[in-house]
Design a protein around this motif. Structure first.
Motif, short mmCIF file in Angstrom:
data_model
loop_
_atom_site.label_atom_id
_atom_site.label_comp_id
_atom_site.label_asym_id
_atom_site.label_seq_id
_atom_site.Cartn_x
_atom_site.Cartn_y
_atom_site.Cartn_z
N ILE A 57 28.12 -63.74 35.11
CA ILE A 57 28.48 -64.89 35.94
C ILE A 57 27.20 -65.56 36.42
CG2 ILE A 57 29.74 -65.65 37.98
CD1 ILE A 57 31.39 -63.05 37.75
N ASN A 58 27.04 -66.83 36.13
CA ASN A 58 25.81 -67.51 36.50
C ASN A 58 25.87 -68.06 37.93
OD1 ASN A 58 27.12 -70.07 36.46
ND2 ASN A 58 26.65 -70.34 34.28
N ALA A 59 24.82 -68.73 38.34
CA ALA A 59 24.72 -69.21 39.72
C ALA A 59 25.77 -70.25 40.06
CB ALA A 59 23.32 -69.77 39.97
N SER A 60 26.37 -70.85 39.06
CA SER A 60 27.43 -71.86 39.28
C SER A 60 28.82 -71.26 39.23
CB SER A 60 27.31 -72.97 38.23
OG SER A 60 26.06 -73.62 38.32
N ASN A 61 28.88 -69.91 39.25
CA ASN A 61 30.15 -69.19 39.16
C ASN A 61 30.89 -69.48 37.85
OD1 ASN A 61 30.37 -67.56 41.57
ND2 ASN A 61 30.47 -69.51 42.70
N GLN A 62 30.12 -69.70 36.80
CA GLN A 62 30.68 -69.85 35.48
C GLN A 62 30.22 -68.71 34.59
OE1 GLN A 62 29.34 -73.85 34.53
NE2 GLN A 62 31.35 -74.69 35.09
N VAL A 63 31.04 -68.35 33.62
CA VAL A 63 30.79 -67.18 32.79
C VAL A 63 30.14 -67.61 31.48
CG1 VAL A 63 31.83 -65.21 31.62
CG2 VAL A 63 32.76 -65.98 33.81
N ASN A 64 28.93 -67.15 31.26
CA ASN A 64 28.27 -67.40 29.97
C ASN A 64 28.77 -66.40 28.93
OD1 ASN A 64 25.93 -68.31 32.16
ND2 ASN A 64 26.09 -69.65 30.35
N ASP A 65 28.38 -66.60 27.69
CA ASP A 65 29.00 -65.86 26.60
C ASP A 65 28.68 -64.37 26.60
OD1 ASP A 65 30.62 -66.20 24.06
OD2 ASP A 65 28.86 -65.16 23.27
N GLY A 66 27.48 -63.99 27.01
CA GLY A 66 27.17 -62.57 26.95
C GLY A 66 25.81 -62.25 27.53
#
Length: 588
Positions: free
Chosen positions: A439-448
């Motif tokens: 989970i990145n700083a924008s609360n979005q999930v990157n692929d791996g």
């Protein structure tokens, strides 16, 4: 004798016609030439045919959608067979299953043949024939098309005109449908002798050999005809209204349309058009079929329909075995829906959890547990402190596989009485996921994750975001601990506004076409209903044709991919706004 359901039967008295050459074997729930000893039912829907004292009978099993013929009171050399026609009896496949009475017997029977062909989108008519020093046949059997109402009804429940009318010589011809999916045609400004009728097609208007000129009349309005045939496993039949002015031979027809009694119901019917009843999946994608079955189950559960219950059982029974590479997937399927692709296996685990929660049939829970145990074997705390490997070769730890595992383990805890194993695994998976770096700083999930266990900054795919939301929601349901609901809310709030679009649009591959549906499936908190309504309203208004096909681009536009994957994804959005429950803690 068991009555042939409330089908009503039309017996067709047609002139003789030459028999057509036999075609390939027809497979529906079973393939042609099934032994009658395996029939689920036996009915005798037509009068027997007497040939020189011999009795020719047509036998039908309604649950199987199959028929067979028999001859009795005969002698050696007498024979019996079936004729089957796909164009209402104009031509037919003759001598199907022909059998002669052997030795000292006085009768024999054919094997069973399908009356319907849902894979080929056809309805048949069938008759029993025999030869006993003369050839004779029963009448043709044409089971009447029935859904909530049967062909020939005359009391509409509402009136919708799904396509524009057509005109010819000052006459206006309209197609009408109602909330029961019945259709009829009218002609306005008509004079004496003007005709109006319906055409009905089971293959989206490509052909209509058994549905031409339905209800043809000079009265100005046809009777009503059903546009789906659940008994024949034919959903979402296309119809059009046609008419002719009396003094001219040529006519005019509206565009083809499928009725849409409800948005989600229309989407589900159009989705079922692509389901292969015999192979019991949506060809040809393994994980997409699992996600699509889950979408169909969710629709059925939330709307209370049971039209597709048979799909759940058939998909399970046909596909739980082993398949070589290239049959269902590029990988071998090794039994119990398991392959070297750990994420593919887990998608099937979620499908069988959904099936269990819908049916309460314990075999689905058992299957989901078997799959989850396999996936759990690739949870590896020795690398990155945890997470599930994407494949058996252990090359990548990614969001999709870990999100699937989180949702699957939490659901197993909720659904397994007295569980102490899956709940603990779900807690470990949830804590790991929150701290994994996915989970990145924008609360979005990157692929791996990278090889050194950092967020790899790759694409934020919508289905990864959805699986994480769904996993944390299910963990909240399992534990009642609000920190999991708070985590789901943070991720849900990071989705954005407006009409959802995948970053690959309009050039998404077959996997990516279905990603958005996974996200909207798991946006289950009541506060997201306005957002979900935006998705549903937009795709219905901008991304749908008159046959209720739904495409990749929910805001519309060209080019726009349309296939069963995009249909399943859109069905998730339409289902989510129809009856979407909010999360609740265990016991709540």
């Amino acid at each position: 004798m068991i009555r042939l359901l409330p089908l009503l039967l039309i017996v067709l008295a047609l002139p003789p016609a030459p028999a057509a050459a036999a075609t390939t074997t027809v497979c529906a729930l079973s393939c042609d030439t099934l032994d009658p000893s395996r029939a689920q039912q036996e009915t005798f829907p037509l009068p027997d045919k007497n040939i020189n004292g011999r009795k020719i009978q047509l036998h039908v099993s309604v649950p199987d959608g199959m028929a067979w013929a028999s001859i009795d009171l005969g002698t050696t050399g007498d024979s019996v067979w079936l004729d089957r026609s796909w164009d209402g009896g104009a031509t037919w496949e003759g001598l199907l299953g022909k059998a002669g009475i052997p030795g000292t017997w006085t009768g024999t029977r054919t094997l069973m043949y399908n009356i319907y062909d849902p894979v080929g989108h056809r309805r048949g008519v069938i008759r029993a024939c025999g030869d006993a020093n003369a050839v004779g046949c029963t009448d043709w059997l044409y089971p009447k098309v029935c859904d909530k109402m049967c062909d020939g009804a005359n009391t509409p429940n509402g009136d919708t005109q799904p396509v524009a009318p057509t005109t010819i010589y000052g006459r206006t011809i309209r197609l009408h449908t109602d909330v029961n999916g019945m259709a009829w045609a009218t002609i306005e400004n008509n004079g004496p002798g003007d005709e109006v009728w319906l055409d009905r097609s089971w293959n989206e208007g490509a052909s209509w050999p058994d549905g031409s000129s339905l209800g043809r009349t000079t009265s100005g309005r046809t009777t009503m005809f059903a546009t789906r045939d659940p008994r024949a496993k034919l959903y979402g039949g296309a119809v059009r209204a046609c008419g002719r002015e009396a003094s001219h031979a040529n006519g005019s027809c509206t565009a083809w349309a499928r009725p849409a009694p409800t948005r989600a119901g229309a989407a589900a019917d159009a989705l079922m058009y692509s389901y292969d009843t015999y192979q019991a999946w949506w060809p040809s994608s393994w994980w997409n079929s699992a996600a699509t079955l889950t979408a169909l189950i969710n629709y059925a559960q939330r709307t209370g329909t049971h039209d597709y219950d048979w799909v759940v059982g058939r998909t399970f029974d046909v596909n739980r075995g082993s398949f070589p590479a290239g049959t269902k997937s590029s990988d071998p399927i090794e039994g119990d829906f398991i392959s070297r692709a750990i994420d593919d296996s887990a998608w099937w685990g979620l499908a069988w959890i959904a099936a269990y929660e819908y049916t309460r049939d314990s075999r689905y829970l058992t299957e989901a547990t078997t799959i989850a145990n396999y996936v759990n074997g690739f949870w590896d705390p020795s690398t990155c402190g945890g997470g599930v490997w994407w494949n058996r070769e252990r090359t990548y730890k990614n969001a999709v596989t870990s999100g699937l595992y989180l949702r699957l383990t939490a659901a197993l805890h909720v659904d397994t009485p007295g569980d102490t194993v899956w709940g603990q695994r779900a807690l470990i998976a949830g804590n790991w996921y929150l701290n994994s770096g996915l989970i990145n700083a924008s609360n979005q999930v990157n692929d791996g994750l990278t090889a050194d266990c950092r967020n790899n900054g790759q694409t934020v795919w919508t289905y990864n975001q959805g699986l994480a939301i769904g996993g944390f929601d299910e963990l909240y349901r399992a534990t009642g601990d609000r920190r999991w609901l708070d985590a789901a809310t943070r991720l849900g709030n990071a989705v954005g506004q407006g009409v959802l679009a995948e970053s690959c649009e309009p050039n998404c591959d077959d996997n990516q076409k279905q990603f958005k549906g996974i996200l909207v499936r798991y946006l289950s908190e009541p506060g997201y209903q306005p957002y979900l309504r935006t998705q549903a309203d937009s795709l219905w208004a901008n991304d749908r044709d008159s046959l209720n096909h739904l495409g990749l681009r929910w805001a519309g536009g060209t080019p726009n991919a349309v296939d069963w994957r995009t249909q399943a994804s859109a069905l998730e959005a339409l289902t989510a706004v129809q009856t979407q429950p909010g999360p609740s803690p265990a016991g709540g």
